[in-house]
Scaffold this active site. Sequence first.
Site, short mmCIF file in Angstrom:
data_model
loop_
_atom_site.label_atom_id
_atom_site.label_comp_id
_atom_site.label_asym_id
_atom_site.label_seq_id
_atom_site.Cartn_x
_atom_site.Cartn_y
_atom_site.Cartn_z
N THR A 183 0.84 -1.20 0.00
CA THR A 183 0.00 0.00 0.00
C THR A 183 0.87 1.24 0.00
O THR A 183 1.94 1.23 0.59
CB THR A 183 -0.81 -0.01 1.32
N GLY A 235 1.30 -3.61 5.11
CA GLY A 235 1.41 -4.95 5.67
C GLY A 235 0.07 -5.65 5.61
O GLY A 235 -0.82 -5.26 4.86
N1 ASP Z 1 -2.48 -3.19 4.08
C1 ASP Z 1 -2.92 -3.62 2.79
C2 ASP Z 1 -4.10 -4.51 2.92
O1 ASP Z 1 -4.11 -5.37 3.79
C3 ASP Z 1 -1.88 -4.32 2.01
C4 ASP Z 1 -0.54 -3.68 1.97
O2 ASP Z 1 -0.21 -2.80 2.68
O3 ASP Z 1 0.24 -4.07 1.15
O4 ASP Z 1 -5.00 -4.41 2.14
#
Ligand code: ASP
Length: 324
Positions: A183, A235
């Site tokens: 993200t 994450g």
């Molecule tokens: N936090 C995001 C999610 O769980 C994924 C990511 O940060 O890569 O959708």
Amino acid sequence: MLSRKEFLRLSGLVSLAGVVGKSAGASQKKRKSGPVVVSTWDFGLQANAAAWEILKNNGYALDAVEAGVAVPERDPRVTSVGLGGFPDRDGRVTLDACIMDEQLNCGSVACLEHIVHPAAVARRVMEKTPHVMLSGEGALRFALDQGFKTENLLIPQVEAAWKEWLKKADYNPQPNWELNHDTIGMLALDKQNRLSGVCTTSGMAWKMHGRVGDSPIIGAGLYVDGEVGGATCSGLGEEMIRIAASHSVVEAMRSGKSPQAACEAVVRRYYKRRGELAHGKQVCLLAMDNAGNVGAFSLMPGFVYAITHEGKNEVRKAGYLLEK
Ligand code: ASP
């Protein structure tokens, strides 16, 4: 019994201390000169550069973060945000985003399809509706009413990757967390000391249709309080939601911790509470106080963030708690 040995990567912290200033408590904060913008991961560099164009011209932090994340949202090479984001298991690209300003105004969209810039739609939710969050079909209808245009987000190379995944259709976000997420969360402090943040993602690749991660949830993927500071995350979203991660970091700063100490405290508390349930998962926290001091920390190695201050744009490694 915990099978894993804890390592605190002091080297990461030492280099951070040089860059972001002393780990001063809230009462001793010294304002950094000029605007500051930080964002998660190395693709944050290009996003920061776009935000900086606004910040350096005395623009508003909220405009800066929206313009900044529009860069990876539009970039088809980034497979975790906007156009070109990996789809869910049904082959549908569903986007999550939220935005927040220094006065606790906030807006969010979850499970939005066909629109490249969910963060911009989240800002419209904040500014044009009496609500904070719109999801799915309702979010799309609102975006169209606001003049956003639909596009095909499932570009050919991503569709091919999805078809490849379908052959085994194995969903286990834990061992391959490096590969199927990332993200962008961004925090900016402008020349007039206004702090804003944004978080935007296509979420976990191959998720169940309708799954919503932390990224559009105010307090989980993003929280900003201009009186204190802001925090954003990346994450495994399910982990950030269960600890209200961003809000926890901001509250730790409110109680006097530096952004660095606040991120560390939240990761440590998470691990203390979850123990073995946390193994193989990733929790990445990034924070900035309202004086422009920055901190970052993650559960596992690998988290990097981009920082731009005084026109210098660079990627830094965050400290972390556990070895792989
Ligand atoms: N936090 C995001 C999610 O769980 C994924 C990511 O940060 O890569 O959708």
